[in-house]
Design a protein around this motif. Structure first.
Motif, PDB file in Angstrom:
ATOM      1  N   LYS A  27      27.113  26.513  19.944  1.00 18.77           N
ATOM      2  CA  LYS A  27      27.988  26.726  21.096  1.00 18.77           C
ATOM      3  C   LYS A  27      27.160  27.041  22.336  1.00 18.77           C
ATOM      4  CE  LYS A  27      31.964  29.509  22.534  1.00 18.77           C
ATOM      5  NZ  LYS A  27      31.489  30.272  23.658  1.00 18.77           N
ATOM      6  N   ARG A  28      26.221  27.958  22.210  1.00 23.46           N
ATOM      7  CA  ARG A  28      25.415  28.361  23.367  1.00 23.46           C
ATOM      8  C   ARG A  28      24.520  27.227  23.856  1.00 23.46           C
ATOM      9  NH1 ARG A  28      23.508  34.640  22.420  1.00 23.46           N
ATOM     10  NH2 ARG A  28      25.603  35.516  22.145  1.00 23.46           N
ATOM     11  N   MET A  29      23.925  26.481  22.928  1.00 26.88           N
ATOM     12  CA  MET A  29      23.046  25.371  23.321  1.00 26.88           C
ATOM     13  C   MET A  29      23.843  24.284  24.029  1.00 26.88           C
ATOM     14  SD  MET A  29      19.876  26.051  22.486  1.00 26.88           S
ATOM     15  CE  MET A  29      19.036  24.497  22.397  1.00 26.88           C
ATOM     16  N   GLY A  30      25.094  24.105  23.645  1.00 26.89           N
ATOM     17  CA  GLY A  30      25.939  23.093  24.264  1.00 26.89           C
ATOM     18  C   GLY A  30      26.365  23.449  25.671  1.00 26.89           C
ATOM     19  N   GLU A  31      26.203  24.711  26.048  1.00 25.64           N
ATOM     20  CA  GLU A  31      26.632  25.184  27.363  1.00 25.64           C
ATOM     21  C   GLU A  31      25.528  25.152  28.405  1.00 25.64           C
ATOM     22  OE1 GLU A  31      28.059  29.078  26.377  1.00 25.64           O
ATOM     23  OE2 GLU A  31      29.979  28.315  25.610  1.00 25.64           O
ATOM     24  N   LYS A  32      24.340  24.683  28.043  1.00 22.56           N
ATOM     25  CA  LYS A  32      23.236  24.689  29.007  1.00 22.56           C
ATOM     26  C   LYS A  32      22.458  23.389  28.915  1.00 22.56           C
ATOM     27  CE  LYS A  32      19.455  27.196  27.907  1.00 22.56           C
ATOM     28  NZ  LYS A  32      18.386  26.295  27.619  1.00 22.56           N
ATOM     29  N   SER A  33      21.679  23.111  29.950  1.00 23.23           N
ATOM     30  CA  SER A  33      20.796  21.945  29.892  1.00 23.23           C
ATOM     31  C   SER A  33      19.564  22.323  29.083  1.00 23.23           C
ATOM     32  CB  SER A  33      20.400  21.499  31.299  1.00 23.23           C
ATOM     33  OG  SER A  33      19.735  22.538  31.971  1.00 23.23           O
ATOM     34  N   SER A  34      18.987  21.352  28.429  1.00 25.16           N
ATOM     35  CA  SER A  34      17.871  21.622  27.516  1.00 25.16           C
ATOM     36  C   SER A  34      16.545  21.201  28.113  1.00 25.16           C
ATOM     37  CB  SER A  34      18.091  20.872  26.194  1.00 25.16           C
ATOM     38  OG  SER A  34      19.264  21.320  25.565  1.00 25.16           O
ATOM     39  N   ASP A  35      15.495  22.008  27.812  1.00 29.27           N
ATOM     40  CA  ASP A  35      14.147  21.612  28.192  1.00 29.27           C
ATOM     41  C   ASP A  35      13.571  20.735  27.077  1.00 29.27           C
ATOM     42  OD1 ASP A  35      13.020  23.274  26.159  1.00 29.27           O
ATOM     43  OD2 ASP A  35      12.981  24.987  27.521  1.00 29.27           O
ATOM     44  N   ALA A  36      12.306  20.332  27.230  1.00 22.68           N
ATOM     45  CA  ALA A  36      11.703  19.399  26.278  1.00 22.68           C
ATOM     46  C   ALA A  36      11.692  19.946  24.855  1.00 22.68           C
ATOM     47  CB  ALA A  36      10.280  19.058  26.722  1.00 22.68           C
ATOM     48  N   ILE A  37      11.503  21.247  24.690  1.00 23.19           N
ATOM     49  CA  ILE A  37      11.438  21.829  23.348  1.00 23.19           C
ATOM     50  C   ILE A  37      12.835  21.969  22.755  1.00 23.19           C
ATOM     51  CG2 ILE A  37      10.803  23.905  22.052  1.00 23.19           C
ATOM     52  CD1 ILE A  37       8.316  24.061  23.892  1.00 23.19           C
ATOM     53  N   GLU A  38      13.793  22.410  23.558  1.00 19.29           N
ATOM     54  CA  GLU A  38      15.167  22.575  23.073  1.00 19.29           C
ATOM     55  C   GLU A  38      15.786  21.245  22.661  1.00 19.29           C
ATOM     56  OE1 GLU A  38      16.215  26.364  25.973  1.00 19.29           O
ATOM     57  OE2 GLU A  38      16.763  24.344  26.572  1.00 19.29           O
ATOM     58  N   MET A  39      15.316  20.145  23.247  1.00 22.00           N
ATOM     59  CA  MET A  39      15.874  18.832  22.929  1.00 22.00           C
ATOM     60  C   MET A  39      15.541  18.388  21.501  1.00 22.00           C
ATOM     61  SD  MET A  39      15.482  16.900  26.595  1.00 22.00           S
ATOM     62  CE  MET A  39      16.266  15.401  26.047  1.00 22.00           C
ATOM     63  N   ARG A  40      14.730  19.171  20.811  1.00 22.03           N
ATOM     64  CA  ARG A  40      14.419  18.842  19.408  1.00 22.03           C
ATOM     65  C   ARG A  40      15.596  19.127  18.484  1.00 22.03           C
ATOM     66  NH1 ARG A  40       8.374  21.500  19.819  1.00 22.03           N
ATOM     67  NH2 ARG A  40       7.551  19.906  21.221  1.00 22.03           N
ATOM     68  N   GLY A  41      16.597  19.864  18.986  1.00 21.36           N
ATOM     69  CA  GLY A  41      17.845  20.002  18.244  1.00 21.36           C
ATOM     70  C   GLY A  41      18.086  21.349  17.588  1.00 21.36           C
ATOM     71  N   ILE A  42      19.326  21.539  17.144  1.00 23.19           N
ATOM     72  CA  ILE A  42      19.777  22.792  16.535  1.00 23.19           C
ATOM     73  C   ILE A  42      19.076  23.055  15.207  1.00 23.19           C
ATOM     74  CG2 ILE A  42      21.771  24.012  15.554  1.00 23.19           C
ATOM     75  CD1 ILE A  42      21.943  23.821  18.568  1.00 23.19           C
ATOM     76  N   ASP A  43      18.976  22.035  14.364  1.00 22.06           N
ATOM     77  CA  ASP A  43      18.330  22.246  13.063  1.00 22.06           C
ATOM     78  C   ASP A  43      16.896  22.714  13.244  1.00 22.06           C
ATOM     79  OD1 ASP A  43      20.643  21.534  11.743  1.00 22.06           O
ATOM     80  OD2 ASP A  43      20.043  19.447  11.464  1.00 22.06           O
ATOM     81  N   TYR A  44      16.215  22.136  14.224  1.00 24.93           N
ATOM     82  CA  TYR A  44      14.857  22.554  14.554  1.00 24.93           C
ATOM     83  C   TYR A  44      14.844  24.020  14.964  1.00 24.93           C
ATOM     84  CZ  TYR A  44      10.578  22.931  17.348  1.00 24.93           C
ATOM     85  OH  TYR A  44       9.381  23.345  17.879  1.00 24.93           O
ATOM     86  N   MET A  45      15.773  24.402  15.845  1.00 30.97           N
ATOM     87  CA  MET A  45      15.838  25.792  16.312  1.00 30.97           C
ATOM     88  C   MET A  45      16.105  26.761  15.159  1.00 30.97           C
ATOM     89  SD  MET A  45      15.168  25.934  19.462  1.00 30.97           S
ATOM     90  CE  MET A  45      15.315  25.215  21.062  1.00 30.97           C
TER      91      MET A  45
END
Length: 194
Positions: free
Chosen positions: A133-151
């Motif tokens: 939910k929180r990741m969907g509410e913000k724009s992602s940087d290069a590292i965050e774009m690796r996805g939820i499973d990665y996080m």
């Protein structure tokens, strides 16, 4: 006293650090990457310029950490230091992204920091649903774009690393109300300082 705040993006590290800054006198607030002039340039390369080669990325983070330790942390160890991230994040992200052995990453980080690691760790963690939910509410940087499973794998790696190194720590549910988290962390830091 050197305290690192750890957790994946959106857990509220920066928010809590800013709230705690108001509660303690003679506190130094810093961050990795980016706590120094060189660190800000490295941060821009890592988060804005896109995907670097795996080893290049690790070496850039280590360069930032070496600079940060020598210019910010070491001269201020007599004060309360609240750092947004530390070597824990560096190792967890590199281990999960590149499958590099923890022992190798520890050796590199010991070299970069001159064996200066945080005395205490605050780990803010989230369950998958809240993180999505929180990741969907913000724009992602290069590292965050690796996805939820990665996080989620990075978050698990952070927990395992903290346990492995037996660093004094507190794990806090980052989905709790902000005021509740602040009070919990304020009490923890006061107890650490006794």
């Amino acid at each position: 006293m050197y305290i690192a705040f750890e957790g994946v993006d959106t857990v509220g590290k920066s928010t809590q650090i800013e709230r705690l800054r108001e509660r303690f006198s003679d506190v130094l607030v810093t961050k990795e990457p980016g706590g120094t002039a060189l660190g800000e340039k490295i941060r821009a390369i890592l988060l804005e310029e896109g995907e670097a080669l795996a080893r290049s990325e690790i070496l850039l983070f280590l360069a930032d950490r070496a600079e940060h330790t020598e210019r910010i942390v070491r001269p201020n160890l007599h004060r309360l230091i609240l750092s947004d991230r530390s070597f824990i994040s560096g190792i967890a992200y590199a281990h999960v992204h590149d499958n590099i052995e923890i022992d190798t990453l520890l050796q590199l980080n010991r070299f970069a920091t001159g064996n200066i690691f945080p005395e205490h760790i605050v780990l803010l963690r989230l369950e998958e649903e809240t993180l999505r939910k929180r990741m969907g509410e913000k724009s992602s940087d290069a590292i965050e774009m690796r996805g939820i499973d990665y996080m989620l794998r990075v978050q698990k790696s952070m927990e395992e690393l903290i346990d492995l190194l037996q660093i004094d720590h507190i794990i806090v549910d980052a989905s709790e109300p902000i005021d509740t988290i602040t009070e919990t962390l304020y009490s923890y830091i006061k107890d650490c300082n006794r």
